[in-house]
Design a protein around this motif. Structure first.
Motif, PDB file in Angstrom:
ATOM      1  N   PHE A   1       4.879   5.226   4.234  1.00 48.13           N
ATOM      2  CA  PHE A   1       4.502   6.431   4.932  1.00 48.13           C
ATOM      3  C   PHE A   1       5.755   7.208   5.369  1.00 48.13           C
ATOM      4  CE2 PHE A   1       4.278   6.798   9.620  1.00 48.13           C
ATOM      5  CZ  PHE A   1       3.641   8.009   9.734  1.00 48.13           C
ATOM      6  N   GLY A   2       6.805   6.465   5.755  1.00 39.80           N
ATOM      7  CA  GLY A   2       8.082   7.108   6.063  1.00 39.80           C
ATOM      8  C   GLY A   2       8.699   7.745   4.832  1.00 39.80           C
ATOM      9  N   VAL A   3       8.646   7.037   3.698  1.00 41.77           N
ATOM     10  CA  VAL A   3       9.194   7.579   2.452  1.00 41.77           C
ATOM     11  C   VAL A   3       8.472   8.885   2.089  1.00 41.77           C
ATOM     12  CG1 VAL A   3       9.358   7.169  -0.022  1.00 41.77           C
ATOM     13  CG2 VAL A   3       9.943   5.361   1.562  1.00 41.77           C
TER      14      VAL A   3
ATOM     15  N   VAL B   1      11.486  -4.500   2.153  1.00 44.15           N
ATOM     16  CA  VAL B   1      10.280  -4.903   2.879  1.00 44.15           C
ATOM     17  C   VAL B   1       9.329  -5.685   1.974  1.00 44.15           C
ATOM     18  CG1 VAL B   1      10.400  -3.026   4.534  1.00 44.15           C
ATOM     19  CG2 VAL B   1       9.132  -2.694   2.425  1.00 44.15           C
TER      20      VAL B   1
ATOM     21  N   LEU C   1       3.197  -0.618   4.429  1.00 46.30           N
ATOM     22  CA  LEU C   1       2.420   0.625   4.543  1.00 46.30           C
ATOM     23  C   LEU C   1       3.192   1.668   5.336  1.00 46.30           C
ATOM     24  CD1 LEU C   1      -0.406   2.111   4.383  1.00 46.30           C
ATOM     25  CD2 LEU C   1      -0.837   1.130   6.597  1.00 46.30           C
ATOM     26  N   LEU C   2       3.776   1.231   6.470  1.00 46.08           N
ATOM     27  CA  LEU C   2       4.478   2.187   7.316  1.00 46.08           C
ATOM     28  C   LEU C   2       5.773   2.652   6.656  1.00 46.08           C
ATOM     29  CD1 LEU C   2       3.787   0.528  10.750  1.00 46.08           C
ATOM     30  CD2 LEU C   2       2.717   2.536   9.780  1.00 46.08           C
ATOM     31  N   THR C   3       6.452   1.761   5.921  1.00 42.75           N
ATOM     32  CA  THR C   3       7.647   2.178   5.184  1.00 42.75           C
ATOM     33  C   THR C   3       7.284   3.271   4.184  1.00 42.75           C
ATOM     34  OG1 THR C   3       8.398  -0.090   5.300  1.00 42.75           O
ATOM     35  CG2 THR C   3       9.592   1.360   3.814  1.00 42.75           C
TER      36      THR C   3
ATOM     37  N   VAL D   1       0.867  -1.164   0.000  1.00 46.71           N
ATOM     38  CA  VAL D   1       0.000   0.000   0.000  1.00 46.71           C
ATOM     39  C   VAL D   1       0.910   1.221   0.000  1.00 46.71           C
ATOM     40  CG1 VAL D   1      -1.810   1.212   1.209  1.00 46.71           C
ATOM     41  CG2 VAL D   1      -1.710  -1.257   1.295  1.00 46.71           C
TER      42      VAL D   1
ATOM     43  N   PHE E   1       1.800   4.510   0.409  1.00 47.42           N
ATOM     44  CA  PHE E   1       1.369   5.785   0.982  1.00 47.42           C
ATOM     45  C   PHE E   1       2.151   6.954   0.402  1.00 47.42           C
ATOM     46  CE2 PHE E   1      -0.591   8.228   4.224  1.00 47.42           C
ATOM     47  CZ  PHE E   1      -1.579   7.425   4.724  1.00 47.42           C
TER      48      PHE E   1
ATOM     49  N   ALA F   1      13.905   1.637  -1.022  1.00 54.27           N
ATOM     50  CA  ALA F   1      13.069   1.557   0.179  1.00 54.27           C
ATOM     51  C   ALA F   1      12.160   0.336   0.203  1.00 54.27           C
ATOM     52  CB  ALA F   1      12.230   2.823   0.313  1.00 54.27           C
TER      53      ALA F   1
ATOM     54  N   THR G   1       1.393  -4.367   6.809  1.00 58.40           N
ATOM     55  CA  THR G   1       1.521  -3.215   7.703  1.00 58.40           C
ATOM     56  C   THR G   1       2.913  -2.607   7.615  1.00 58.40           C
ATOM     57  OG1 THR G   1       0.086  -4.444   9.162  1.00 58.40           O
ATOM     58  CG2 THR G   1       1.076  -2.467  10.046  1.00 58.40           C
ATOM     59  N   THR G   2       3.936  -3.466   7.546  1.00 58.47           N
ATOM     60  CA  THR G   2       5.314  -2.970   7.456  1.00 58.47           C
ATOM     61  C   THR G   2       5.495  -2.152   6.183  1.00 58.47           C
ATOM     62  OG1 THR G   2       5.964  -4.998   8.544  1.00 58.47           O
ATOM     63  CG2 THR G   2       7.713  -3.691   7.583  1.00 58.47           C
TER      64      THR G   2
END
Lengths: 299, 365
Positions: free
Chosen positions: A100-102, A87, A96-98, A35, A37, A83, A93-94
């Motif tokens: 989101f960090g990018v 993952v 998605l959060l990656t 996902v 983000f 990036a 979830t991992t």
């Protein structure tokens, strides 16, 4: 009646932008379950690439557009390599959060390297000229949005149905392991998915920037949220769903702009999200999504 | 209850305090001790600036723990918690602000709220109750969805709350700051609240409900087959989480005295989310570690950001550096240690591991 036709085209043209973004999200999701983000930041990348080139004295709009599209596609490929490859096999979830960090990194890079304040990118403003067609007022941009998006979708369909790598991508959505057993390189399939998603996002980005005439570091956030909504509405991971969801969202948004009085203008985005929430309650799998029960084989 | 647990209970080495409860209590005690020690140390020796920073960090910790209760146990990414923080803060503000100030600030408040004034404690309680109620209403919708659709719904909640706060000027003052809230909360009370919240979260995680919910996050199918009512558990965690997050907002209002809707939007949501991720969202200890790490780190980077001179070299102002580092940290944590710093372990588990290693080392040596 005049008004209605004009607003309908407006809805379709805004919806077309969302569809392009949503398609990019859906392609990456269907192929590798990520996902993304950070997808909205492609708009920022396109904007700042154009801004940088314009600042260096290149003002030809066509060159700027080509340059922006190339940059975004390249950035999408780089992000995949740097990036998202580490993952790739992690839980959703991992990923998605990656992503989101990018997204946060890109936003703050724009902020750090250029400015926290909006910057003008007037090179594409000529597209906002009004033309009269059969007694109605439209802008050139609206026709371009609907036209280019249709062409892009047609091109995508051809690519997915007519080429070997397209076939591999469609197959990867169902069962990646088998695709690899057939001798397709996983890296190439996923990189292609990212390149396509970047390319589609850059087209949407150019329209966004032409409409606004300005860029700012956080301009990608709301469009990507809307694109997500479009994806979820249409059924996450479904490509036709992404297009339908995007168009529906554009129409709903224009309808709200027309219906809501100015005093409640702040509730426009809130209402869009509220409507989406209500739709999801009754069709949790989205409009074109297939209902999946726990334990169903997904393929 | 499964047969093994039942057999263990009938064998019953400890008749009134079963092993799980005792373990949870021990875990909570450790968390409370560490949080209280840090807090009291700062209260005794810290400069006003450090005290302010710590108070904000503890309020963030309450929010992150609230986030952990739902997200850590159910593994559904939640971005809407900043909205509940806003609700907690605004409800407190509306009930606690003196009538005199409200007469000039929100004279046309609906339901006659301009003429209502209650003590800060009651305002706090009303606010947490109202936030939980909204948590219940949204939760009933949320548990129908799973995965990314649920995440989208939490974002929707955030956007809707923000839209309502900014548009409903008669009650919330819109985009303008809401000021004049009595500043009755200091670091001491915040520490007490943090301790309470840590216990609640730790006990929930270790309770029967928490264990079942975590099982359903690992394998929904297996959990349902065992008779776990996943929807009900998610609802409970969601309501509890929103109450705790609302509590953070309410405390913030009573601490700062002035609140602004814009402060409870994506920025706050992302910052607290990052704290939860970095520490490891699957454990309460992780929430604490994440808040501590990011608070210290971001504060150090902020010094750089303003432009400093090191060894005669003047560094320019670098706005956005802290945000950039925040992103880099998130990506690095996800790539190399996706379970966060604590890897989903609680503090007493880490102690136990160290002790075992120590004993093993002695035996060998």
């Amino acid at each position: 009646m005049d008004y209605l036709i004009e607003q309908a085209l407006n809805g379709f043209s805004i919806g077309a932008q969302y569809s392009l973004l949503a398609l990019g999200l859906a392609i990456v999701f269907s192929v590798m379950g990520l996902v993304n983000f950070a997808h909205g930041e492609f708009i920022g990348v396109a904007g700042y690439a154009m801004f940088a080139m314009a600042a260096m004295g290149m003002t030809d709009p066509w060159l700027l557009v080509v340059f922006a599209m190339a940059t975004v596609t390249l950035v999408a490929l780089v992000l995949e390599r740097v990036a998202f490859r580490p993952v790739r096999n992690a839980p959703p979830t991992t990923g998605l959060l990656t992503a989101f960090g990018v997204g946060i990194i890109l936003q703050n890079l724009f902020l750090l390297m250029v400015s926290p304040r909006p910057k003008a990118v007037p090179e594409l403003s000529a597209l906002n000229q009004t033309v009269e067609v059969a007694g109605h007022n439209f802008t050139i941009l609206q026709f371009l949005e609907v036209g280019v998006t249709s062409v892009a979708i047609a091109g995508l369909v051809w690519f997915l149905k007519g080429t070997r790598i397209g076939l591999a991508m469609r197959a990867a959505a169902l069962d990646f392991t088998t695709v690899r057993l057939m001798g397709m390189r996983a890296n190439r399939v996923i990189a292609t998915a990212f390149a396509i998603s970047g390319l589609l996002a850059s087209i949407a980005a150019i329209f966004f920037i032409a409409r606004r005439g300005a860029i700012d570091p956080f301009m990608g956030l709301l469009p990507v949220l809307k694109a997500f909504v479009a994806c979820v509405l249409g059924g996450f991971g479904s490509l036709p769903g992404a297009v339908v969801g995007g168009l529906l969202l554009g129409l709903v948004e224009v309808l709200l702009i027309v219906l809501l009085p100015d005093k409640l203008a702040g509730l426009r985005d809130a209402s869009v999200f509220l409507i989406v929430g209500v739709i999801l309650v009754f069709r949790p799998q989205g409009i074109l999504g297939r209902r999946v029960e726990l334990g169903d084989k997904t393929a | 209850m499964n047969t093994i647990a039942f057999a263990e209970r009938t064998r019953g080495s400890r008749p009134f305090l079963d092993a799980r409860l005792a373990g949870n209590l021990r875990g909570s005690l450790w968390l409370v001790l560490i949080a209280a020690a840090i807090g009291l140390f700062v209260m005794a020796f810290g400069s006003p600036f450090i005290i302010r920073l710590t108070a904000t960090a503890f309020i963030n910790l309450i929010a992150v723990v609230g986030l952990q209760i739902f997200m850590g146990n159910s593994n559904v990414v939640n971005i809407g918690h900043a909205g509940f923080m806003a609700l907690g803060a605004y409800f407190t503000a509306i009930f606690a602000t003196p009538v005199m100030i409200k007469a000039s600030m929100i004279p046309n408040a609906p339901f006659g709220l301009a003429g209502v004034e209650v003590g800060a404690l009651y305002a706090f309680l009303i606010s947490v109750a109202l936030t939980s109620l909204i948590g219940l209403l949204t939760g009933l919708v949320l548990v129908r969805l799973a995965g990314i659709a649920a995440t989208i719904l939490t974002i929707s909640i955030l956007v809707i709350v923000q839209g309502v706060l900014v548009t409903w000027t008669d009650l919330f003052r819109g985009a303008q700051a809401f000021f004049g809230i009595p500043k009755v909360v200091g670091l001491g009370l915040i520490i007490v609240a943090t301790a309470a919240v840590l216990v609640v979260a730790r006990m929930f995680k270790g309770s029967r409900l928490g264990v079942q919910l975590r099982a359903s996050a690992t394998d929904p199918l297996a959990a349902e087959a065992m008779g776990v009512d996943v929807k009900r558990l998610r609802l409970i965690a969601w309501v509890l989480g929103s109450a705790v997050v609302g509590c953070a907002g309410a405390l913030y209002a009573l601490y700062a005295g002035t609140i602004n809707a814009r402060a409870f939007y994506f920025h706050t949501a992302f910052l607290t989310l990052a704290m939860a991720i970095v520490g490891g969202m699957r454990s309460v200890t992780g929430a604490m570690v994440g808040v501590a790490l990011l608070t210290v780190l971001l504060e150090l980077i902020r010094i750089l950001e303003g432009g400093i001179t090191v060894l005669g070299i003047a560094f320019p102002e670098m706005l956005g550096l802290s945000g950039l580092m925040l992103g880099v940290i998130i990506v690095a944590v996800m790539c190399f240690r996706s379970d966060g710093f604590m890897g989903g372990h609680e503090i007493e588990e880490v102690f136990a591991m160290l002790r075992r290693r120590l004993v093993a080392g002695k035996r060998e040596g």
